[in-house]
Design an enzyme around this catalytic site. Structure first.
Site, PDB file in Angstrom:
ATOM      1  N   TYR A   1      -4.243  -6.859   6.070  1.00 40.21           N
ATOM      2  CA  TYR A   1      -3.604  -6.461   4.804  1.00 40.21           C
ATOM      3  C   TYR A   1      -2.626  -7.541   4.355  1.00 40.21           C
ATOM      4  CZ  TYR A   1      -0.856  -3.171   1.823  1.00 40.21           C
ATOM      5  OH  TYR A   1      -0.204  -2.515   0.799  1.00 40.21           O
TER       6      TYR A   1
ATOM      7  N   ASP B   1      -0.019  -3.016  -9.428  1.00 42.81           N
ATOM      8  CA  ASP B   1      -1.375  -2.599  -9.069  1.00 42.81           C
ATOM      9  C   ASP B   1      -1.717  -1.241  -9.682  1.00 42.81           C
ATOM     10  OD1 ASP B   1      -3.827  -2.558  -7.799  1.00 42.81           O
ATOM     11  OD2 ASP B   1      -3.034  -1.898  -5.874  1.00 42.81           O
TER      12      ASP B   1
ATOM     13  N   CYS C   1      -2.103   5.717  -0.499  1.00 39.93           N
ATOM     14  CA  CYS C   1      -1.132   6.614   0.130  1.00 39.93           C
ATOM     15  C   CYS C   1      -1.407   8.047  -0.276  1.00 39.93           C
ATOM     16  CB  CYS C   1       0.275   6.262  -0.325  1.00 39.93           C
ATOM     17  SG  CYS C   1       0.683   4.576   0.033  1.00 39.93           S
TER      18      CYS C   1
ATOM     19  N   HIS D   1       0.662  -6.185  -2.027  1.00 39.91           N
ATOM     20  CA  HIS D   1       1.682  -5.202  -2.403  1.00 39.91           C
ATOM     21  C   HIS D   1       3.092  -5.608  -1.979  1.00 39.91           C
ATOM     22  CE1 HIS D   1      -1.757  -2.078  -2.609  1.00 39.91           C
ATOM     23  NE2 HIS D   1      -1.488  -2.566  -3.794  1.00 39.91           N
TER      24      HIS D   1
END
Ligand code: ADP
Ligand code: SF4
Length: 690
Positions: free
Chosen positions: A170, A266, A31, A173
């Site tokens: 994906y 993470d 991000c 997360h």
């Protein structure tokens, strides 16, 4: 300089399905706080990573459909064809420097509230949205699943059209719909998408197959997946279901990009995890697949990187934060310039950009997020346009960065520091529990400065106004920092607090200078809400004191919600036996007791306390500047400027940034206060389909 042959392995090309990466450096999706809102800004930022030698440069999460809209976070967006040009801008910027462009298309499913689009979120089963948002996702029916597959396929085709070389599916997360289908705790479906692991993995398998079918002729298909969720059997585990899924789908994608989920796990800070911390959870993947594997672990040491590859842990060195702190990390290793690597300190100031939806910022790299709007390049800086020397007073993060950037411009630089040690607050704070890596802010800059012939460093040199006036410098930066105030004035109280002028009252500066509270129990008054209160609680606890921490917030170190440290810090306090007093302000101290006032009821109580550590606010150390204020022009000095905490006490990141900005702007035409990217008005003034 030439490359150390030990590092040759890092520069081997690696095939990923139909494309080939020029080396093993892989900027994984991360991000930026920028996302779809500023395409030029983002393209330049990513392009510079490619220029710095990364073989693959990826986007952040890129939404494929308005039913998975993660506002207020700014991520990528590929809802329809109209989004293609902005994404193509980034792919082009990456290609310009010979790297592969990767895109992480995804649907948030039950993790986004759709605040922006106001559509109902959807998920494998009916569940509340994360972040304690007061809405729920509805359970998807078969048509929803068919729609989702179609949207993903269309987004893959758009990605290809935009020029991307690698298209992601994906599943990590705890943010992506494919992962939510995998998770038993979020999927209680009774159809072929729920129940057995094979059923729960069906959507992931289909998305991989769809993506390969749509774009696999020219694009590689990567899967980013959680190798563990660090929650035992309630989640995916490296020796349980995560392993089984990867084994099941081992040869299906062209690349596995593995990490531990969720994001706080993470992207752990250096206070909680060291380089390579994910290996124990991710190393199994390579044993299950012949496809290349990417992994992360805040890698900054080429020796660690080589070791990971030689030991068969990874094929690619994945990096988000190390690529932010030093976009030229691969180039520097390639050119044998190891000492020039600006290592990430693991502070997560970059993460706060995402949480505040603002341009990516970094403590170590002041150019991050400024590549387009200010035209800053991490490795290139305009030569000086005038003669004359520069004097920097104070060698904290602001002064060190100012001196370095001015020296890189070719100025003759003089850096004076009052104490024997360089680094200012970074030197002091890096000695606190868990913060040792923060010393890298100092060490990298001092290492650079000491090698420059046009830099003179004066330690043990407290400068006074007369010294500065007589020095003969053309430009002067006052980087004398700040100090913690003792009187209790801060956020909670605009007035001095009774008893804070007495004995046994300590500031963070006192503790960092080695003054131990002699008597207990110790009360920490955390009116600052960032790391300092919690860290000092740890320090006092390790010294054996009984410790209480009072905060008006609901939890300790509340700002660290933005650095992903909120829960780890709260857990550490609990495990160390620090008594946290939430919703409480300290309203008096003395006579062996602290006066506490509940911000909820106004009720006041007393607790025995032998020492008070007050963490409220800082005051600029600007006496030198004030003494110079009306005198420097007459002395023939072109400018005297306050930078860093001396100008406005703030974060270390902001100190470095203001030092850098000062040096960049010396003798330059004053730039716009803040250049910005304007929203484009559609020439047809057409409402998009959504
Ligand atoms: P910043 O975060 O703005 O860089 P710091 O507090 O970390 O600020 O650093 C300020 C540095 O300036 C400290 O190392 C301090 O010793 C030094 N300093 C303060 N006053 C003077 C002075 N008059 N002459 C030289 N150095 C000074
Ligand atoms: Fe690393 Fe901190 Fe920069 Fe993030 S802000 S990249 S954690 S140095």
């Amino acid at each position: 300089m030439t490359r150390d042959p030990r590092y040759d392995i890092l520069f081997e090309p690696v095939a990923i399905g139909p494309v080939t990466a020029r080396n093993r450096f892989y900027q994984v999706p991360h991000c930026t706080g920028i996302g779809w809102t500023q395409p030029e800004t983002l393209a330049r930022l990513r392009g510079i990573k490619a220029e710095g030698g990364w073989a693959v440069v990826a986007t952040e999460e890129t939404e494929i459909h308005p039913t998975g809209d993660c506002e207020p976070f700014h991520e990528g967006r590929l809802w329809d064809d109209r989004d293609i040009p902005a994404m193509a801008l980034m792919a082009d910027a990456v290609h310009e420097h010979g790297a592969l462009a990767a895109i992480e298309i995804m649907h948030h499913g039950g993790s986004a509230a759709n605040w922006g689009t106001r559509l109902a979120p959807m998920a494998p089963s009916a569940r509340p949205i994360i972040y304690h948002y007061p809405m729920q996702a509805r359970a998807m029916d078969k048509q929803d699943i068919r729609d989702l597959r179609r949207w993903h396929r269309e987004a893959a085709l758009r990605s290809k059209k935009a020029g991307f070389d690698i298209v992601y599916v994906y599943a990590t997360h705890d943010l992506s719909i494919a992962q939510q289908f995998l998770e038993r705790r979020k999927n209680d479906r009774t159809d072929e998408y729920g129940g057995s692991l094979e059923n729960r993995a069906r959507l992931l398998r289909e998305l991989i197959e769809d993506t390969k079918d749509a774009v696999g002729d020219r694009c590689a298909v990567a899967v980013r997946i959680a190798a563990d969720e660090l929650m035992g059997d309630a989640g995916l585990t490296h020796d349980g279901e995560a392993r089984d899924v990867i084994e099941m789908l081992a040869e299906l994608p062209d690349l596995w990009d593995v990490n531990i989920s969720n994001w706080p796990n993470d992207s752990q800070t250096s206070r909680f995890a060291k380089e390579g911390f994910q290996e124990q959870y991710t190393s199994f993947v390579k044993q299950l697949t012949s496809k290349p594997v990417v992994g992360v672990g805040r890698f900054t040491s080429p020796d660690t990187m080589v070791s990971q590859i030689r030991r068969g842990v990874l094929d690619f060195i994945g990096a988000a934060r190390p690529s932010i702190a030093d976009p030229f990390l691969p180039k520097k290793i390639e050119e044998g310039r190891i000492d020039d690597i600006r290592e990430c300190i693991g502070c997560n100031m970059c993460v706060t950009s995402d949480y505040t939806s603002t341009n990516l910022r970094c403590t170590q790299n002041p150019t991050m997020g400024e590549e387009w709007r200010r035209g800053w390049h991490p490795e290139i800086i305009a030569p000086k346009k005038s003669e004359g020397s520069v004097l920097v007073v104070g060698a904290g993060p602001a002064g060190l960065e100012a001196a370095l950037a001015a020296a890189r411009r070719g100025f003759e630089v003089h850096l004076a520091e009052a104490t024997a040690e360089l680094g200012g607050r970074v030197t002091h704070e890096s000695k606190l529990p868990g913060l040792s890596e923060w010393a890298r802010v100092r060490d990298w800059r001092v290492g650079q400065l000491e090698r420059m012939a046009n830099v003179s460093i004066y330690r043990d040199s407290t400068l006074e106004a007369e010294h500065v006036l007589e020095f003969g410098a053309r430009h002067v930066a006052i980087a004398t920092g700040s100090h913690w105030r003792k009187d209790g004035v801060g956020r909670d109280s605009g007035f001095a607090v009774p008893g804070f002028d007495g004995t046994s009252v300590y500031t963070p500066d006192d503790l960092m200078a080695g003054r131990d509270p002699e008597a207990g129990p110790v009360i920490i008054w955390d009116d600052d809400h960032y790391y300092m209160g919690g860290v000092l609680a740890e320090l006092c606890r390790y010294a054996g004191a009984e410790v209480m921490l009072a905060t008006t917030a609901a939890t300790v170190s509340s700002f660290t919600a933005y650095t992903l440290e909120l829960m780890p810090i709260a857990k550490r306090m609990a495990r160390l036996g620090v008594e946290v007093l939430p919703y409480t302000s300290v309203t008096g101290f003395g006579g062996g007791a602290v006066k506490l006032t509940s911000v909820l009821t106004g009720e006041t109580t007393e607790r025995p306390a032998g020492a008070l550590v007050t963490v409220t606010a800082r005051l600029p150390e600007d006496a030198l500047f004030e003494q110079l204020r009306d005198r420097w022009q007459e002395a023939g000095i072109a400018s005297v400027t306050r930078i860093g905490d001396c100008w406005a006490p703030s974060t270390i990141q902001q100190a470095v940034y203001t030092g850098h900005k000062w040096a960049r702007e010396l003798d330059e035409t004053p730039p716009l206060l803040v250049p910005r990217e304007l929203p484009a008005i559609d020439p047809g003034r057409v409402k998009a389909e959504w």
